[in-house]
Design a protein around this motif. Structure first.
Motif, mmCIF file in Angstrom:
data_model
loop_
_atom_site.group_PDB
_atom_site.id
_atom_site.type_symbol
_atom_site.label_atom_id
_atom_site.label_comp_id
_atom_site.label_asym_id
_atom_site.label_seq_id
_atom_site.Cartn_x
_atom_site.Cartn_y
_atom_site.Cartn_z
ATOM 1 N N ARG A 196 -16.172 7.401 7.686
ATOM 2 C CA ARG A 196 -16.045 6.724 8.981
ATOM 3 C C ARG A 196 -16.792 7.424 10.115
ATOM 4 N NH1 ARG A 196 -10.473 4.340 11.600
ATOM 5 N NH2 ARG A 196 -11.515 2.431 12.305
ATOM 6 N N ASP A 197 -16.558 8.714 10.305
ATOM 7 C CA ASP A 197 -17.121 9.410 11.462
ATOM 8 C C ASP A 197 -18.649 9.382 11.439
ATOM 9 O OD1 ASP A 197 -14.573 9.926 12.328
ATOM 10 O OD2 ASP A 197 -14.528 12.012 11.618
ATOM 11 N N ASP A 198 -19.250 9.710 10.281
ATOM 12 C CA ASP A 198 -20.713 9.731 10.194
ATOM 13 C C ASP A 198 -21.308 8.341 10.423
ATOM 14 O OD1 ASP A 198 -20.782 12.423 9.670
ATOM 15 O OD2 ASP A 198 -20.930 12.208 7.497
ATOM 16 N N THR A 199 -20.639 7.319 9.896
ATOM 17 C CA THR A 199 -21.157 5.952 10.034
ATOM 18 C C THR A 199 -21.091 5.480 11.477
ATOM 19 O OG1 THR A 199 -20.520 5.386 7.768
ATOM 20 C CG2 THR A 199 -20.861 3.555 9.289
ATOM 21 N N LEU A 200 -19.964 5.714 12.140
ATOM 22 C CA LEU A 200 -19.843 5.280 13.536
ATOM 23 C C LEU A 200 -20.811 6.037 14.438
ATOM 24 C CD1 LEU A 200 -15.990 4.758 13.946
ATOM 25 C CD2 LEU A 200 -17.781 3.044 13.587
ATOM 26 N N GLU A 201 -21.078 7.293 14.108
ATOM 27 C CA GLU A 201 -22.072 8.052 14.873
ATOM 28 C C GLU A 201 -23.451 7.407 14.724
ATOM 29 O OE1 GLU A 201 -24.605 10.621 16.784
ATOM 30 O OE2 GLU A 201 -22.423 10.369 17.032
ATOM 31 N N ALA A 202 -23.809 7.022 13.489
ATOM 32 C CA ALA A 202 -25.113 6.371 13.271
ATOM 33 C C ALA A 202 -25.173 5.020 13.982
ATOM 34 C CB ALA A 202 -25.361 6.200 11.774
ATOM 35 N N ASN A 224 -15.087 1.301 6.055
ATOM 36 C CA ASN A 224 -15.313 2.718 5.819
ATOM 37 C C ASN A 224 -14.107 3.361 5.153
ATOM 38 O OD1 ASN A 224 -17.953 3.205 6.976
ATOM 39 N ND2 ASN A 224 -17.043 2.818 8.982
ATOM 40 N N SER A 265 -23.746 4.210 16.677
ATOM 41 C CA SER A 265 -23.772 4.365 18.138
ATOM 42 C C SER A 265 -25.181 4.225 18.693
ATOM 43 C CB SER A 265 -23.186 5.727 18.529
ATOM 44 O OG SER A 265 -24.045 6.798 18.127
ATOM 45 N N HIS A 266 -26.183 4.339 17.831
ATOM 46 C CA HIS A 266 -27.571 4.171 18.259
ATOM 47 C C HIS A 266 -27.951 2.688 18.367
ATOM 48 C CE1 HIS A 266 -28.196 8.467 17.870
ATOM 49 N NE2 HIS A 266 -27.723 8.424 16.624
ATOM 50 N N GLN A 273 -21.811 12.778 2.437
ATOM 51 C CA GLN A 273 -21.681 11.841 3.544
ATOM 52 C C GLN A 273 -21.918 10.439 3.011
ATOM 53 O OE1 GLN A 273 -24.711 12.432 6.527
ATOM 54 N NE2 GLN A 273 -26.394 12.119 5.114
#
Length: 458
Positions: free
Chosen positions: A130-136, A125, A138-139, A87
């Protein structure tokens, strides 16, 4: 179908923008023509008379004006594969359970709260991060500025068979058929995504670029004010070289036109290596922290019809890095710092080593997690000692992050250490302190350093 057409079709089949395909095509032609990308010592002069960060002194209003026109972009395409990660490396915990990404966000918020400006933060990204970073991210709902995105996507390109230059096929893992095109894709990705024009339309003028794994490259309002004051289209941050830096890229002056150019290690001919490594001649290395004027980039991309004139870096490896018997492939790459040669009037500034703290290996990670480094009020990592100790961990047991964390679940006290060398399968308890030069030898079986142990060396 010829090899180039096959590669172009492969890129179109996954929806890559035509501009990215045009850039790939330009580099492909360089590859076909046998371009090595080498920059001979006879064609360059050393970089001298560099401005220093220590000379910067601005009032608060000047800082605020510059920060209000600046955007921070972090290169976040790396998976940390050299450390066995799958990741984004920026999600790795680094200090006080905070990740690189957490600290980067805190650094940006510090500038926002101090100067009262909307300082945008964007990540470039890759399709893998991309997906893991945008999820992080989102906080952090308040991080977004207006309609600006939080990221844009780095392009990808086919790996080429080293013999035929056709796109390689690897059914065992089709993802290995692709590679990132190097950090110079920043310019193409900014343009093709529409983000460059979006930033300009929103009133931003300057961009500060650095790697997400370099927590030293904080968004510094004084640096923002300096760059705005220079009127330069482009600037690079450089540091004084030490023997440990001779393998990195360094800036030189091209004799033919006096422009600054970046010379990477792969662009140095064998007969020039001794001269290129002479620290008394080539005194500065490129930190991969850089600045550019968004309007100047827009104008140059328009002039060049979207394809900047950058030198090729020919990177040859196996299609499966874990299998030395797998077919050899060529990755077409270029360094983003090489764009300094494109802009007339580009400049450089000497910065403190504190702005260059990349984490490329678990050796680096152990150091940053130790008491040698502290997080300042601006959320920058800074060393507490003048001479940072060296760390050399046995790669058989510590290279992969999972194995590293299993053997080093706690930080190690290195504040009074000169060096730590670990050979063999060692694990460490809590509160271990190292003093002087310590070597743990391979004893042929797993060994453990008990909690509270003080390891004293020479």
């Amino acid at each position: 179908m010829n090899a180039l057409a096959a590669a172009q079709d492969k890129m179109r089949s996954v929806g890559l923008p035509e501009q990215a395909i045009d850039v790939f095509t330009a580099f492909y032609h360089q590859l076909e023509e046998g371009a090595s990308g080498l920059i001979p010592e006879s064609e360059v002069e050393p970089l001298e008379d560099v401005a220093s960060i220590h000379s910067l002194d601005y009032d608060t209003e000047t800082l605020r004006r510059a920060a209000a026109e600046t955007v921070v972009i972090k290169l976040n395409g790396g998976l940390g594969t050299t450390m066995g990660m799958q990741q984004a490396k920026s999600l790795l915990p680094i200090k006080h359970r905070l990740s690189f990404l957490d600290l980067i966000v805190d650094q940006v918020w510090h500038v926002r709260s101090t100067l009262g400006v909307d300082l945008p933060l964007l990540f470039m990204n890759s399709f893998r991060t991309r997906d893991d970073t945008l999820e992080a991210l989102s906080h952090y709902p308040e991080l977004k500025v207006g309609d600006l995105p939080l990221d844009f996507l780095q392009n990808r390109e086919p790996r080429l068979d080293a013999e035929t230059l056709a796109p390689v096929e690897w059914p065992d893992d089709p993802s290995l058929e692709w590679c990132p095109p190097g950090h110079a894709d920043l310019y193409t990705a900014l343009d093709a995504s529409g983000v460059l024009d979006q930033l300009i339309e929103a009133g931003y003028r300057y961009a500060s670029i650095s790697n997400a794994d370099n927590l030293g490259a904080v968004p510094d309002p004084a640096m923002m004010a300096w760059f705005a004051e220079t009127g330069a289209p482009y600037a690079a941050e450089v540091c004084r070289r030490t023997p440990a830096d001779v393998k990195g890229g360094h800036l030189v002056v091209r004799r033919s036109d006096g422009r600054l150019i970046l010379r990477e290690t792969a662009q140095i001919a064998p007969e020039d290596r001794e001269a290129a490594a002479d620290l008394s001649v080539h005194r500065y290395f490129h930190t991969n922290n850089l600045w550019f004027d968004l309007h100047a980039l827009r104008a140059e991309l328009d002039r060049a019809q979207g394809v900047l004139d950058l030198p090729l870096i020919r990177n040859q490896k196996n299609v499966d890095p874990t299998d030395p018997d797998s077919p050899e492939v060529i990755q077409i790459e270029s360094a983003m710092g090489a764009a300094i040669s494109v802009f007339e009037g580009a400049t450089a500034i000497e910065v403190d080593r504190a702005r260059f703290l990349p984490v490329k290996t678990t050796d680096d990670l152990l150091l940053l997690r130790s008491d040698v480094y502290d997080v300042g009020p601006d959320y920058q990592m800074r060393a507490r000692v003048d001479d940072v100790p060296s760390v050399d961990l046995d790669k058989r047991y510590f290279k992969a992050i999972g194995e590293f964390d299993k053997r080093l679940p706690f930080s190690v006290g290195l504040l009074y250490a000169s060096s730590l060398t670990v050979r063999g399968d060692w694990s460490f308890g809590e509160g271990v302190v190292v003093r002087g030069d310590v070597v743990l030898e391979d004893e042929g079986r797993p060994r453990h350093v008990a909690s509270g142990t003080v390891l004293s060396g020479i």
